[in-house]
Scaffold this active site. Sequence first.
Site, PDB file in Angstrom:
ATOM      1  N   HIS A 221       0.690  -1.231  -0.116  1.00 62.50           N
ATOM      2  CA  HIS A 221      -0.009   0.021   0.163  1.00 62.50           C
ATOM      3  C   HIS A 221       0.764   1.212  -0.064  1.00 62.50           C
ATOM      4  O   HIS A 221       0.479   2.211  -0.126  1.00 62.50           O
ATOM      5  CB  HIS A 221      -0.969  -0.016   1.149  1.00 62.50           C
ATOM      6  CG  HIS A 221      -1.784  -1.284   1.421  1.00 62.50           C
ATOM      7  ND1 HIS A 221      -1.157  -2.373   2.047  1.00 62.50           N
ATOM      8  CD2 HIS A 221      -2.763  -1.865   0.817  1.00 62.50           C
ATOM      9  CE1 HIS A 221      -2.138  -3.466   2.165  1.00 62.50           C
ATOM     10  NE2 HIS A 221      -3.062  -2.871   1.203  1.00 62.50           N
TER      11      HIS A 221
ATOM     12  N   GLU B 199      -3.096   3.435   2.437  1.00 67.50           N
ATOM     13  CA  GLU B 199      -2.468   3.970   0.980  1.00 67.50           C
ATOM     14  C   GLU B 199      -2.533   5.453   1.151  1.00 67.50           C
ATOM     15  O   GLU B 199      -1.775   6.059   0.429  1.00 67.50           O
ATOM     16  CB  GLU B 199      -3.025   3.361  -0.313  1.00 67.50           C
ATOM     17  CG  GLU B 199      -2.706   4.006  -1.579  1.00 67.50           C
ATOM     18  CD  GLU B 199      -3.544   3.487  -2.671  1.00 67.50           C
ATOM     19  OE1 GLU B 199      -4.135   2.533  -2.688  1.00 67.50           O
ATOM     20  OE2 GLU B 199      -3.907   4.408  -3.666  1.00 67.50           O
TER      21      GLU B 199
END
Length: 307
Positions: free
Chosen positions: A74, A126
């Site tokens: 991520h 993320e």
Amino acid sequence: MKVLLAAPRGYCAGVDRAVETVERALAQFGAPVYVRKQIVHNAHVVRDLESKGAIFVEELDEVPEGANAILSAHGVAPEVYEQARGRSLQTIDATCPLVTKVHFEARKFASDGFDIVLIGHEGHEEVIGTMGEAPSSITLIEKPADVDSLDLPGNKVAYLSQTTLSVDETNEVIAALRERFPQIQGPPREDICYATQNRQTAVKEIARRADVVLVIGSQNSSNSKRLAEVARVAGAESYLIDDETEIDPAWLDGAQTVGITSGASAPEWLVDRVVDWFRGRGETDVEEVRVVHEDVHFGLPKELDRA
Ligand code: SF4
């Protein structure tokens, strides 16, 4: 009952690379190998890698000085790389190249003096990583209604997005942004990645024909949750399950057609188990519905190539 299998489904190139990174690191360096955060958001994958010797930690200060540490698919904020250097860790970066692309865009827009509107979900790893690239330039929003309350100091505005959002919902947010900021600039190529887009197109197709859609994926998997939502919007009942043990037979009462798909972090053997569950109930009419062919592969992190 008919069973429709969406295709593409399951592992994307970024997840495939991240999982292989941990397996290769274990083979090359031996256990334990430390991994910051879940390498991908799937409970089965994490348990499987733990059984092979991976140790998952929340932060790098839990990793012994000088040890091998893998960063998840991520992506991370720059301060995490600094922390790794400070602890002399042997870092292996499994960040998906398509997330790295968004980081690059964030740095570029910020250095060109843009205020950046990031479309994404607060708290997702993320999003934390991308915001860390230019914290003073990025404002996070999630839905069209958030656009009205944006208070941006400059007149240069750009938008970026998380890679695993609903394509349709994100287009609504972008339309609202364009209305409020007609000069707004976007990324040169869409941030929502090919895998997210293809899996949503495929689930829409089976949801159109199915009464119920089962999405195989973990509750913390953003792209899996979006698949269940997209199926619902397309008209099917939809449930997100980690595996066949979570299927409630009552969901299938009266259903003529059931659709199955899996998130980008769910391995194919979980799909096999769910299909076997249906076969065990005598449902042998299984059809794969493919909407697009995928042929995307990413090389392993350079740290492993060198090793
Ligand atoms: Fe990369 Fe897309 Fe997979 Fe995320 S879902 S790891 S951005 S390919």
